[in-house]
Design a protein around this motif. Structure first.
Motif, PDB file in Angstrom:
ATOM      1  N   LYS B 169      -4.560  -0.188   5.156  1.00  0.00           N
ATOM      2  CA  LYS B 169      -4.580  -0.901   3.879  1.00  0.00           C
ATOM      3  C   LYS B 169      -5.604  -2.039   3.896  1.00  0.00           C
ATOM      4  O   LYS B 169      -6.234  -2.324   2.883  1.00  0.00           O
ATOM      5  CB  LYS B 169      -3.196  -1.455   3.568  1.00  0.00           C
ATOM      6  N   ILE B 172      -8.869  -0.411   3.341  1.00  0.00           N
ATOM      7  CA  ILE B 172      -9.025  -0.086   1.920  1.00  0.00           C
ATOM      8  C   ILE B 172      -9.433  -1.325   1.140  1.00  0.00           C
ATOM      9  O   ILE B 172     -10.359  -1.299   0.325  1.00  0.00           O
ATOM     10  CB  ILE B 172      -7.701   0.499   1.366  1.00  0.00           C
ATOM     11  N   ILE B 176     -12.875  -1.967  -1.060  1.00  0.00           N
ATOM     12  CA  ILE B 176     -12.908  -2.360  -2.470  1.00  0.00           C
ATOM     13  C   ILE B 176     -13.751  -3.627  -2.638  1.00  0.00           C
ATOM     14  O   ILE B 176     -14.537  -3.740  -3.575  1.00  0.00           O
ATOM     15  CB  ILE B 176     -11.474  -2.537  -3.015  1.00  0.00           C
ATOM     16  N   PHE B 221       1.071 -15.097 -13.147  1.00  0.00           N
ATOM     17  CA  PHE B 221       1.769 -13.848 -13.490  1.00  0.00           C
ATOM     18  C   PHE B 221       3.032 -13.688 -12.654  1.00  0.00           C
ATOM     19  O   PHE B 221       4.097 -13.326 -13.156  1.00  0.00           O
ATOM     20  CB  PHE B 221       0.856 -12.634 -13.252  1.00  0.00           C
ATOM     21  N   GLY B 420      -9.035  -9.151 -15.915  1.00  0.00           N
ATOM     22  CA  GLY B 420      -8.923  -7.863 -15.240  1.00  0.00           C
ATOM     23  C   GLY B 420      -8.548  -8.033 -13.779  1.00  0.00           C
ATOM     24  O   GLY B 420      -7.668  -7.331 -13.263  1.00  0.00           O
ATOM     25  N   LEU B 423      -4.900  -8.990 -13.303  1.00  0.00           N
ATOM     26  CA  LEU B 423      -4.012  -7.824 -13.385  1.00  0.00           C
ATOM     27  C   LEU B 423      -4.139  -6.993 -12.113  1.00  0.00           C
ATOM     28  O   LEU B 423      -3.146  -6.550 -11.534  1.00  0.00           O
ATOM     29  CB  LEU B 423      -4.375  -6.990 -14.615  1.00  0.00           C
ATOM     30  N   TYR B 426      -2.266  -8.496  -9.362  1.00  0.00           N
ATOM     31  CA  TYR B 426      -0.822  -8.298  -9.560  1.00  0.00           C
ATOM     32  C   TYR B 426      -0.409  -6.900  -9.088  1.00  0.00           C
ATOM     33  O   TYR B 426       0.586  -6.735  -8.393  1.00  0.00           O
ATOM     34  CB  TYR B 426      -0.499  -8.490 -11.040  1.00  0.00           C
ATOM     35  N   ILE B 427      -1.237  -5.913  -9.435  1.00  0.00           N
ATOM     36  CA  ILE B 427      -0.945  -4.539  -8.989  1.00  0.00           C
ATOM     37  C   ILE B 427      -1.053  -4.453  -7.464  1.00  0.00           C
ATOM     38  O   ILE B 427      -0.220  -3.837  -6.801  1.00  0.00           O
ATOM     39  CB  ILE B 427      -1.899  -3.541  -9.684  1.00  0.00           C
ATOM     40  N   PHE B 428      -2.087  -5.096  -6.901  1.00  0.00           N
ATOM     41  CA  PHE B 428      -2.233  -5.125  -5.443  1.00  0.00           C
ATOM     42  C   PHE B 428      -0.976  -5.693  -4.782  1.00  0.00           C
ATOM     43  O   PHE B 428      -0.534  -5.201  -3.747  1.00  0.00           O
ATOM     44  CB  PHE B 428      -3.444  -5.977  -5.039  1.00  0.00           C
ATOM     45  N   LYS B 430       2.026  -5.636  -5.921  1.00  0.00           N
ATOM     46  CA  LYS B 430       3.093  -4.633  -6.027  1.00  0.00           C
ATOM     47  C   LYS B 430       2.927  -3.547  -4.967  1.00  0.00           C
ATOM     48  O   LYS B 430       3.887  -3.016  -4.445  1.00  0.00           O
ATOM     49  CB  LYS B 430       3.089  -3.978  -7.421  1.00  0.00           C
ATOM     50  N   LEU B 431       1.644  -3.218  -4.669  1.00  0.00           N
ATOM     51  CA  LEU B 431       1.374  -2.165  -3.683  1.00  0.00           C
ATOM     52  C   LEU B 431       1.297  -2.725  -2.265  1.00  0.00           C
ATOM     53  O   LEU B 431       1.128  -1.978  -1.313  1.00  0.00           O
ATOM     54  CB  LEU B 431       0.040  -1.474  -4.000  1.00  0.00           C
ATOM     55  N   GLU B 432       1.387  -4.038  -2.147  1.00  0.00           N
ATOM     56  CA  GLU B 432       1.246  -4.721  -0.859  1.00  0.00           C
ATOM     57  C   GLU B 432      -0.090  -4.434  -0.179  1.00  0.00           C
ATOM     58  O   GLU B 432      -0.153  -4.185   1.020  1.00  0.00           O
ATOM     59  CB  GLU B 432       2.420  -4.383   0.072  1.00  0.00           C
ATOM     60  N   ILE B 433      -1.158  -4.438  -0.952  1.00  0.00           N
ATOM     61  CA  ILE B 433      -2.503  -4.353  -0.373  1.00  0.00           C
ATOM     62  C   ILE B 433      -2.962  -5.785  -0.099  1.00  0.00           C
ATOM     63  O   ILE B 433      -2.915  -6.626  -0.995  1.00  0.00           O
ATOM     64  CB  ILE B 433      -3.495  -3.660  -1.334  1.00  0.00           C
TER      65      ILE B 433
END
Lengths: 157, 495, 324
Positions: B169, B172, B176, B221, B420, B423, B426-428, B430-433
């Motif tokens: 991770k 990854i 990015i 957030f 952007g 958000l 925030y998703i990261f 949630k995915l624990e990246i």
């Protein structure tokens, strides 16, 4: 879907799009032998390999943690995020034409009314004081440029 | 040796005048304020001062500008600790443990140790500057593109090993970050990459936009869920901006280790404080007996990068003083201001203008002392701000974040980007990246690619260049070792 | 109703006539836009102009410098482009205004703005290691011709800038194939190129004279030629390219542009101000301190100069293969 699987998938997809885009670059070698392609191709490949591997390992480990999106449970949070995003983007769009003071006052008022519900006077105070204080500090005292906007001719500075 | 002390005496007698100390105070305060706001950094702070320096003699001017620089280093981490919003790249690492400390109700201790560690780092940096400038400047000259690339590779690998959970991770996240860094016009060939027809992306994505999005706004957030919470601040500890002896003891070695590291990285041309802070954090986590506490409010995890950061700022003075060239954006502004005053900085600065060169060195110590004096009391009202409920704090954080974004490029497109990335962050989460590898790769991406391509040009396309130079090989070996070590530790942990 | 209309028309006519005949003066704070971060050449130009204008009291209003970095200048110039007809907004400019457009990096050209003046120039130099066997540019290019791969040349911050172009033009003069030269690009420009040359990672560099002048004087590296039109009095031991038998004078000038659609009165105002400014002691001292040379052209001269330069650069870029 589990956290790791989703992360892997994300990397796989992003890596693939990135890799494909990089292959489309023209060959240019004016003064540079490596060219603009090689580095992105390496990064794209690493992203795809790491993503794929993560997906496979996650399936095999059997200990995957599910993602808690909270679309239903935290509906209020998600809708607030959405509103903040829309407000933020609109703020940016009107900032130059309306000017920092006007746009910020309106933006801050909307934001405080969204987050700090039911404290009308407090919110009004924050949304007027914040732009005035920051404008005085940064645009007047430190002479950094903030847009004056529609009240350009009313401002003494 | 005698000559050094004699010169130091010149330096201190130049620096210690009531007039200079007043300016150091003003400069330090200005720097601290500028450093706190993301988007405004030391370079802007120094630039603002330029019109004022016209009336000064060159040594006062340079000392004042240095004070702004160090002040920004102090200020940058204030916001990291209190609201998880780094003021500058150099303060990102201060979020990792500084903000958890605030959440644990230790904001006072965090602010205190960050000021103390900054002071110690700055002081050690100054000692290095006095006694080791010559040999270190020579060593830095040996860093060519291949060595630079290997150093960045090492820093990135070390950062990847920091995160909990799967190493993949981290990889990854790093990819990015690199992807984001390659967006825009390619500096070498001028072709557009990954802009997908969006004109505003031509100039690339400013890492500060990403940073404001994934740290400051994303933190808002995350806190939307519990608007009524206040930080866990018991009334006893809140006014106490100080650290206890056991806490301080934990930080001594980390500070002493991180300062030389920071100094050396600061001397290298084109390497910023971000590398120094990330590397010192990784080093301390790997050396720690309780690495699991890192990221959850370990005080040594805050002290180490703070020390590295300030000694890096001292290191950045080496190219300026020995070669007359800027080692960073901020020193470039200082150099310009000096030239306008008629000073011609160059390799002979020390002999031609001893009072300036040594005055600056002395001012590092004086500046750091004054900054501690400014920052410790300043922390008391800052901590009081935390008493505000989240529902009042958050709109203010958003307002500051957007103003910071505007100051970056004066572009409304950045507002769309920043939302952007918020958000995305925030998703990261949630995915624990993990975010750190992404941010570091984004900051270093341009330089990494450039040094990779330059190395390949030098070697006519052979990867052997990275393995034929001793410094480069050592760094790559260290990167490999830390990867293997971290894998083994994870395996052991899993069993 | 008709009467009212006539009155309004009359007022408007008077207003227009009034502005047209009266002299124009800035009515607000003057913004000098540096389309780059603090510390670069454009930023320094804006700050020297700010100081000269303020100290010599050449303008009555406050002058501030605004940094708008991005797009190799395009961000700042586009901001200026949006200030149509407002004489209070000025921006720093240089050859990059033309080069970026010719290389397809930006849309904006000098025709989108109002050229006000060229102010100063820096000369470009070629420097080599102190113990290098090359004493003249001819020596250097013969070495490159013999084995291009053994002579890495440092350039920065990007390819396609003045320093790079000048080197390519020299290469052409000496019959060296431009594509064969091994350029090593340093985004940190002088701050990275100087240590790279001192550390022996590159063998030569094409770089602004100011960045290597003190190194040369201190005996750390050697300048083997400058792009000036005549021998520089502060650099008596270095010959110009012309003196070395190459017909090449290459100024890296910087100047000032204004917003689009300025009235002749507004242009005249700034022409007067800058004509006076370049003669002041403050300005002369400042540019001497910064190692710059005078390169003043007024608005009309500068516009003509830009037109000619654009054609020349277009030809050069096509010849050396940077433009297709």
């Amino acid at each position: 879907m589990s956290k790791n699987f989703m992360s892997g998938l994300l990397s796989l997809v992003l890596g693939a799009i990135y890799f494909f885009t990089a292959t489309q670059f023209p060959e240019v070698t004016a003064g540079d032998r490596t060219g603009p392609k090689l580095f992105p191709l390496i990064i794209g490949s690493v992203a795809m390999i790491a993503g794929g591997l993560l997906c496979v390992l996650d399936r095999r480990s059997g200990k995957s943690k599910p993602i808690e999106w909270g679309f239903v449970a935290d509906r209020a949070v998600w809708s607030k995020i959405l509103v903040i995003m829309l407000l933020g983007i609109s703020y940016g769009l009107v900032l130059d034409s309306w000017g920092y003071l006007v746009a910020t006052t309106i933006f801050m008022f909307c934001i405080t009314m969204l987050i700090n519900r039911g404290h009308f006077v407090q919110n009004l105070l924050i949304s007027i004081l914040f732009p005035v204080v920051t404008y005085a500090a940064f645009a007047v005292a430190l002479q950094l440029s903030l847009p004056r906007g529609i009240i350009e001719n009313m401002l003494p500075f | 040796m005698d000559a050094i002390f004699q010169n130091l005496a010149i330096g201190f007698s130049t620096a210690i005048t009531a007039y200079n100390i007043l300016w150091v105070f003003i400069g330090g305060l200005l720097g601290t304020v500028m450093g706190m706001l993301p988007g405004l950094g030391p370079a802007t702070g120094v630039a603002i001062l330029i019109p004022i320096t016209y009336g000064m003699n060159p040594s006062t001017a340079l000392i004042t500008m240095c004070a702004v620089y160090y002040g920004a280093m102090f200020g940058g981490s204030r916001a990291s600790i209190m609201i998880n919003t780094p003021g500058d790249a150099s303060a990102i690492v201060s979020c990792f443990d500084g903000y958890p400390m605030t959440k644990n109700g230790e904001a006072g201790a965090a602010l205190a140790i960050s000021a103390i560690a900054s002071f110690i780092g700055g002081t050690i940096g100054m000692l290095f500057l006095v006694f080791l400038t010559g040999p270190i400047a020579d060593a830095a000259l040996r860093f060519g593109p291949a060595e630079m690339f290997s150093l960045m590779l090492f820093a990135l690998v070390a950062t990847i090993t920091l995160a909990e959970g799967s190493l993949l991770k981290g990889v990854i996240a790093m990819c990015i970050g690199f992807m984001l860094s390659t967006i825009g016009i390619d500096a070498l060939t001028g072709i557009l990459r990954f802009t997908y027809g969006v004109e505003e992306l031509q100039d690339g994505i400013d890492f500060l936009v990403v940073m404001i999005g994934v740290y400051a706004i994303c933190e808002v957030f995350k806190n939307l869920k519990n608007l009524e919470t206040k930080y866990n601040l018991d009334s006893k500890s809140i006014g106490k901006v100080w650290v206890s002896w056991p806490q301080f003891k934990k930080c001594i070695m980390p500070m002493l280790r991180s300062s030389p590291l920071g100094f050396f990285v600061g001397v290298l041309p084109g390497m910023g404080a971000s590398i120094a802070t990330f590397m010192s954090y990784a080093m301390e986590k790997n050396l720690s007996k309780t690495p699991e506490k890192f990221g959850k409010g370990a005080i040594e995890g805050l002290a180490a990068p703070e020390a590295a950061n300030n000694s890096c700022a001292a290191g950045a003075m080496v190219p300026l003083l020995t070669l007359g060239i800027p080692g960073s954006g901020t020193t470039a502004v200082m150099l310009g201001a000096l030239m306008m005053l008629g000073v011609k900085p160059g390799p002979i600065l020390f002999s031609q203008y001893p009072e300036i060169a040594w005055g600056v060195i002395a001012s590092i110590l004086i500046g750091n002392i004054i900054l501690v004096i400014i920052n410790l009391p300043l922390a008391i009202p800052l901590v009081q701000l935390l008493k505000l409920p989240q529902r009042v704090m958050m709109p203010l954080i958003l307002g500051m974040a957007f103003m910071g974004t505007y100051f970056l490029n004066y572009s409304s497109f950045d507002f769309i980007l920043v939302m952007g990335f918020a958000l995305g962050g925030y998703i990261f989460s949630k995915l624990e990246i993990p975010l750190p590898p992404m941010i570091l790769a984004l900051i270093l991406g341009g330089t990494t690619e450039q040094s990779f391509r330059n190395s390949m040009s030098l070697s006519d396309g052979s990867l052997g260049i990275f393995f034929s130079k001793p410094i480069s090989v050592t760094l790559i070996a260290l990167a490999g070792l830390s990867l293997v070590y971290s894998l083994l530790k994870r395996r052991k942990h899993a069993q | 109703m008709k009467k009212l209309f006539a009155v309004v028309l009359l007022v408007v006519l008077f207003a227009v006539a009034g502005t047209a005949s009266a002299e124009w003066k800035p009515s607000r704070t003057i913004e000098l836009i540096a389309p780059a971060n603090p510390g670069g050449g454009w930023d320094m130009l804006c700050r020297t102009v700010q100081k000269a204008l303020t100290d010599e009291k050449l303008v009555e209003k406050n002058v501030i410098v605004v940094n708008k970095p991005g797009g190799g200048g395009a961000t700042g110039w586009n901001y200026l482009k949006g200030k149509k007809g407002q004489g209070e907004y000025l921006s720093a400019t240089s050859t990059l205004l033309m080069l970026n457009n010719l290389l397809g990096k930006s849309e904006i050209t000098y025709k989108d703005v109002t050229p006000i003046a060229a102010l100063q120039t820096e000369w470009i130099s070629i420097a080599v290691e102190q113990d290098s066997p090359w004493k003249t540019v001819k020596d250097l290019f013969e070495a490159i011709k013999a084995d291009p791969s053994s002579v890495p040349v440092g350039v920065g911050p990007t390819l396609g800038n003045n320093d790079h172009l000048m080197f390519l033009e020299l290469a052409q003069e000496f019959g060296v194939e431009p594509a064969s030269i091994k350029f090593i690009v340093y985004p940190g420009a002088g701050g990275e190129i100087v240590p790279a040359l001192l550390g022996g990672h590159v063998k030569a560099t094409t770089i602004g004279l100011g960045e290597v002048l003190e190194q040369h004087k201190a005996g750390k590296m050697r300048i083997i030629g400058v792009s000036a039109d005549q021998k520089l009095d502060f650099l008596p031991d270095v010959d110009t390219f012309t003196a070395q038998g190459v017909n090449l004078v290459f100024p890296h000038w910087r100047g000032i542009i204004g917003a689009p659609d300025l009235t002749p009165e507004q242009v005249k105002y700034w022409d007067d101000v800058f004509t006076k400014m370049v003669q002041t002691e403050t300005w002369k001292t400042l540019i001497a301190n910064l190692g710059w040379s005078n390169f003043y052209q007024n608005s009309a001269e500068h516009t003509a100069f830009l037109e000619k330069s654009t054609t020349d650069f277009d030809k050069l870029l096509t010849q050396v293969g940077l433009k297709k």
